[in-house]
Motif scaffolding. Structure first.
Motif, PDB file in Angstrom:
ATOM      1  N   GLN A 132       0.824  -1.187   0.000  1.00  0.00           N
ATOM      2  CA  GLN A 132       0.000   0.000   0.000  1.00  0.00           C
ATOM      3  C   GLN A 132       0.872   1.255   0.000  1.00  0.00           C
ATOM      4  OE1 GLN A 132      -3.396   0.263  -0.220  1.00  0.00           O
ATOM      5  NE2 GLN A 132      -3.314  -1.929  -0.637  1.00  0.00           N
ATOM      6  N   GLN A 133       0.611   2.153  -0.954  1.00  0.00           N
ATOM      7  CA  GLN A 133       1.400   3.368  -1.087  1.00  0.00           C
ATOM      8  C   GLN A 133       0.520   4.582  -0.776  1.00  0.00           C
ATOM      9  OE1 GLN A 133       4.969   3.668  -2.078  1.00  0.00           O
ATOM     10  NE2 GLN A 133       4.265   5.388  -0.866  1.00  0.00           N
ATOM     11  N   ASN A 134       1.065   5.511  -0.028  1.00  0.00           N
ATOM     12  CA  ASN A 134       0.323   6.690   0.373  1.00  0.00           C
ATOM     13  C   ASN A 134       0.542   7.820  -0.623  1.00  0.00           C
ATOM     14  OD1 ASN A 134      -1.170   8.453   1.998  1.00  0.00           O
ATOM     15  ND2 ASN A 134       0.680   9.207   2.999  1.00  0.00           N
ATOM     16  N   SER A 135      -0.458   8.112  -1.465  1.00  0.00           N
ATOM     17  CA  SER A 135      -0.318   9.178  -2.449  1.00  0.00           C
ATOM     18  C   SER A 135      -0.432  10.538  -1.778  1.00  0.00           C
ATOM     19  CB  SER A 135      -1.374   9.030  -3.549  1.00  0.00           C
ATOM     20  OG  SER A 135      -2.670   9.010  -2.985  1.00  0.00           O
ATOM     21  N   ALA A 136       0.261  11.513  -2.326  1.00  0.00           N
ATOM     22  CA  ALA A 136       0.266  12.865  -1.768  1.00  0.00           C
ATOM     23  C   ALA A 136      -1.113  13.507  -1.921  1.00  0.00           C
ATOM     24  CB  ALA A 136       1.317  13.712  -2.470  1.00  0.00           C
ATOM     25  N   SER A 137      -1.513  14.286  -0.946  1.00  0.00           N
ATOM     26  CA  SER A 137      -2.817  14.937  -0.990  1.00  0.00           C
ATOM     27  C   SER A 137      -2.786  16.134  -1.935  1.00  0.00           C
ATOM     28  CB  SER A 137      -3.222  15.411   0.410  1.00  0.00           C
ATOM     29  OG  SER A 137      -2.358  16.459   0.839  1.00  0.00           O
ATOM     30  N   ILE A 138      -3.961  16.537  -2.383  1.00  0.00           N
ATOM     31  CA  ILE A 138      -4.074  17.721  -3.244  1.00  0.00           C
ATOM     32  C   ILE A 138      -3.508  18.940  -2.525  1.00  0.00           C
ATOM     33  CG2 ILE A 138      -5.721  19.387  -4.162  1.00  0.00           C
ATOM     34  CD1 ILE A 138      -5.454  17.149  -6.017  1.00  0.00           C
ATOM     35  N   GLY A 139      -3.805  19.063  -1.228  1.00  0.00           N
ATOM     36  CA  GLY A 139      -3.325  20.202  -0.451  1.00  0.00           C
ATOM     37  C   GLY A 139      -1.810  20.290  -0.425  1.00  0.00           C
ATOM     38  N   ASP A 140      -1.154  19.146  -0.201  1.00  0.00           N
ATOM     39  CA  ASP A 140       0.309  19.128  -0.169  1.00  0.00           C
ATOM     40  C   ASP A 140       0.894  19.486  -1.528  1.00  0.00           C
ATOM     41  OD1 ASP A 140       0.444  18.509   2.487  1.00  0.00           O
ATOM     42  OD2 ASP A 140       0.865  16.378   2.224  1.00  0.00           O
ATOM     43  N   ARG A 141       0.273  19.002  -2.591  1.00  0.00           N
ATOM     44  CA  ARG A 141       0.799  19.288  -3.932  1.00  0.00           C
ATOM     45  C   ARG A 141       0.620  20.760  -4.294  1.00  0.00           C
ATOM     46  NH1 ARG A 141      -0.320  14.166  -7.901  1.00  0.00           N
ATOM     47  NH2 ARG A 141       0.938  15.483  -9.260  1.00  0.00           N
ATOM     48  N   ILE A 142      -0.485  21.340  -3.874  1.00  0.00           N
ATOM     49  CA  ILE A 142      -0.698  22.770  -4.145  1.00  0.00           C
ATOM     50  C   ILE A 142       0.282  23.620  -3.345  1.00  0.00           C
ATOM     51  CG2 ILE A 142      -2.317  24.690  -3.839  1.00  0.00           C
ATOM     52  CD1 ILE A 142      -4.571  22.760  -4.524  1.00  0.00           C
ATOM     53  N   LEU A 143       0.478  23.270  -2.073  1.00  0.00           N
ATOM     54  CA  LEU A 143       1.430  24.014  -1.239  1.00  0.00           C
ATOM     55  C   LEU A 143       2.854  23.893  -1.792  1.00  0.00           C
ATOM     56  CD1 LEU A 143       0.173  23.221   2.383  1.00  0.00           C
ATOM     57  CD2 LEU A 143       0.087  25.416   1.194  1.00  0.00           C
ATOM     58  N   GLY A 151       9.947  22.699  -3.215  1.00  0.00           N
ATOM     59  CA  GLY A 151       8.590  22.673  -2.677  1.00  0.00           C
ATOM     60  C   GLY A 151       8.161  21.286  -2.252  1.00  0.00           C
ATOM     61  N   LYS A 152       8.453  20.309  -3.079  1.00  0.00           N
ATOM     62  CA  LYS A 152       8.102  18.923  -2.738  1.00  0.00           C
ATOM     63  C   LYS A 152       8.884  18.459  -1.517  1.00  0.00           C
ATOM     64  CE  LYS A 152       6.636  17.178  -7.275  1.00  0.00           C
ATOM     65  NZ  LYS A 152       6.687  18.439  -8.047  1.00  0.00           N
ATOM     66  N   ALA A 153      10.163  18.827  -1.449  1.00  0.00           N
ATOM     67  CA  ALA A 153      10.979  18.433  -0.293  1.00  0.00           C
ATOM     68  C   ALA A 153      10.422  19.033   0.996  1.00  0.00           C
ATOM     69  CB  ALA A 153      12.425  18.883  -0.497  1.00  0.00           C
ATOM     70  N   ALA A 154       9.972  20.286   0.927  1.00  0.00           N
ATOM     71  CA  ALA A 154       9.412  20.958   2.107  1.00  0.00           C
ATOM     72  C   ALA A 154       8.142  20.271   2.591  1.00  0.00           C
ATOM     73  CB  ALA A 154       9.129  22.425   1.788  1.00  0.00           C
ATOM     74  N   LEU A 155       7.354  19.735   1.663  1.00  0.00           N
ATOM     75  CA  LEU A 155       6.095  19.056   2.018  1.00  0.00           C
ATOM     76  C   LEU A 155       6.264  17.546   2.142  1.00  0.00           C
ATOM     77  CD1 LEU A 155       3.375  20.574   2.449  1.00  0.00           C
ATOM     78  CD2 LEU A 155       5.068  21.903   1.181  1.00  0.00           C
ATOM     79  N   LYS A 156       7.498  17.058   1.976  1.00  0.00           N
ATOM     80  CA  LYS A 156       7.817  15.636   2.087  1.00  0.00           C
ATOM     81  C   LYS A 156       7.018  14.788   1.102  1.00  0.00           C
ATOM     82  CE  LYS A 156       9.255  15.888   6.931  1.00  0.00           C
ATOM     83  NZ  LYS A 156       9.091  15.355   8.296  1.00  0.00           N
ATOM     84  N   ILE A 157       7.025  15.217  -0.150  1.00  0.00           N
ATOM     85  CA  ILE A 157       6.409  14.438  -1.217  1.00  0.00           C
ATOM     86  C   ILE A 157       7.420  14.320  -2.360  1.00  0.00           C
ATOM     87  CG2 ILE A 157       4.080  15.179  -0.617  1.00  0.00           C
ATOM     88  CD1 ILE A 157       4.159  17.126  -2.940  1.00  0.00           C
ATOM     89  N   ARG A 158       7.242  13.304  -3.198  1.00  0.00           N
ATOM     90  CA  ARG A 158       8.160  13.144  -4.332  1.00  0.00           C
ATOM     91  C   ARG A 158       7.522  12.322  -5.434  1.00  0.00           C
ATOM     92  NH1 ARG A 158      11.184   8.144  -4.235  1.00  0.00           N
ATOM     93  NH2 ARG A 158      10.717   6.924  -2.365  1.00  0.00           N
ATOM     94  N   VAL A 159       8.115  12.411  -6.614  1.00  0.00           N
ATOM     95  CA  VAL A 159       7.627  11.680  -7.778  1.00  0.00           C
ATOM     96  C   VAL A 159       8.255  10.287  -7.809  1.00  0.00           C
ATOM     97  CG1 VAL A 159       7.472  11.649 -10.300  1.00  0.00           C
ATOM     98  CG2 VAL A 159       7.412  13.836  -9.073  1.00  0.00           C
TER      99      VAL A 159
END
Length: 237
Positions: free
Chosen positions: A15-26, A84-92
């Motif tokens: 199971q993989q946790n996809s980034a939320s819309i809010g995190d991607r916008i921020l 921005g992605k690093a700050a929100l802890k998300i990545r591709v």
């Protein structure tokens, strides 16, 4: 954003946790802020230089390239992240959880024109909401998605097992278990040890091995300990 299942090279579903819309916008806003600051500073520097018209055009091209290639360069050379992605802890990542190739980054970058530039990001937002795997059009074409690396507090975190960096798991089949399953295994194991019920440990080990579809060669207590540690290893990745 809902989780989705990815298949590893060993055909194991995780199971993989996809980034939320809010995190991607921020993340987008953070990157946009960086681009604006860079542009303003570059313009101020240009204003202080004396150059002919051709020189100014060359300068505009030079300072414009980092802005134009911002997302492609950062994601390619920073493991799927921008500031921005690093700050929100998300990545591709690719849909199988692995690191994308340059061609994957290039495809999703090219389709930013449709996803984000046209309609001010509305196309990307609608596509992500309807897709179910956190994908905009560029991700769908590149077979990528954006995941969140934030740790969620769950029953798995209560297992209190510290995994060393060089840890090598033995039973990848543990990914079929759920947090509650492992918590129950841990609790039965702990209680049986306290009460000296070795028969319970044996029965627990045999039942767990049956569920996982494996045969264990170590002692029952060592097998249960291995299962708990392996589960922690895979859920912490």
């Amino acid at each position: 954003m809902d989780n989705f299942q990815i298949e590893t090279a060993q055909n194991i579903g995780i199971q993989q946790n996809s980034a939320s819309i809010g995190d991607r916008i921020l993340a987008f806003l953070v990157d946009l802020f960086i681009i604006i600051i860079y542009t303003i500073l570059s313009m101020l520097l240009l204003a202080g230089l004396e150059a002919d018209r051709f020189g100014e055009m060359v300068y505009y091209v030079v300072i414009g390239l980092p802005v134009f290639l911002y997302y492609l360069l950062f994601e390619t050379f920073w493991g799927g992240k921008t500031p921005g992605k690093a700050a929100l802890k998300i990545r591709v990542v690719k849909l199988d959880g692995s690191r994308p190739a340059f061609s994957n980054y290039l495809i999703r970058w090219l389709l930013r024109i449709i996803d984000i530039s046209i309609g001010s990001g509305s196309i990307a937002v609608v596509t992500i909401l309807l897709n179910g795997k956190g994908q905009r059009l560029g991700d769908m074409a590149a077979k990528t998605t954006v995941i969140s690396e934030k740790r969620k507090v769950s029953l798995a975190n209560t297992l209190a097992v510290e995994i060393p960096e060089n840890y090598v798991p033995k039973y990848p089949q543990v990914t079929v278990l759920k947090d509650r399953d492992v918590q129950d295994i841990k609790e039965i194991y702990r209680t049986a040890r306290v009460k000296g019920r070795h028969d319970v440990v044996i029965a627990l080990a045999e039942k767990t091995a049956s569920v996982l579809g494996v045969k264990f060669e170590e002692k029952p207590m060592a097998f249960i300990k291995q299962v708990i540690e392996d589960y922690n290893y895979f859920t912490q990745q």
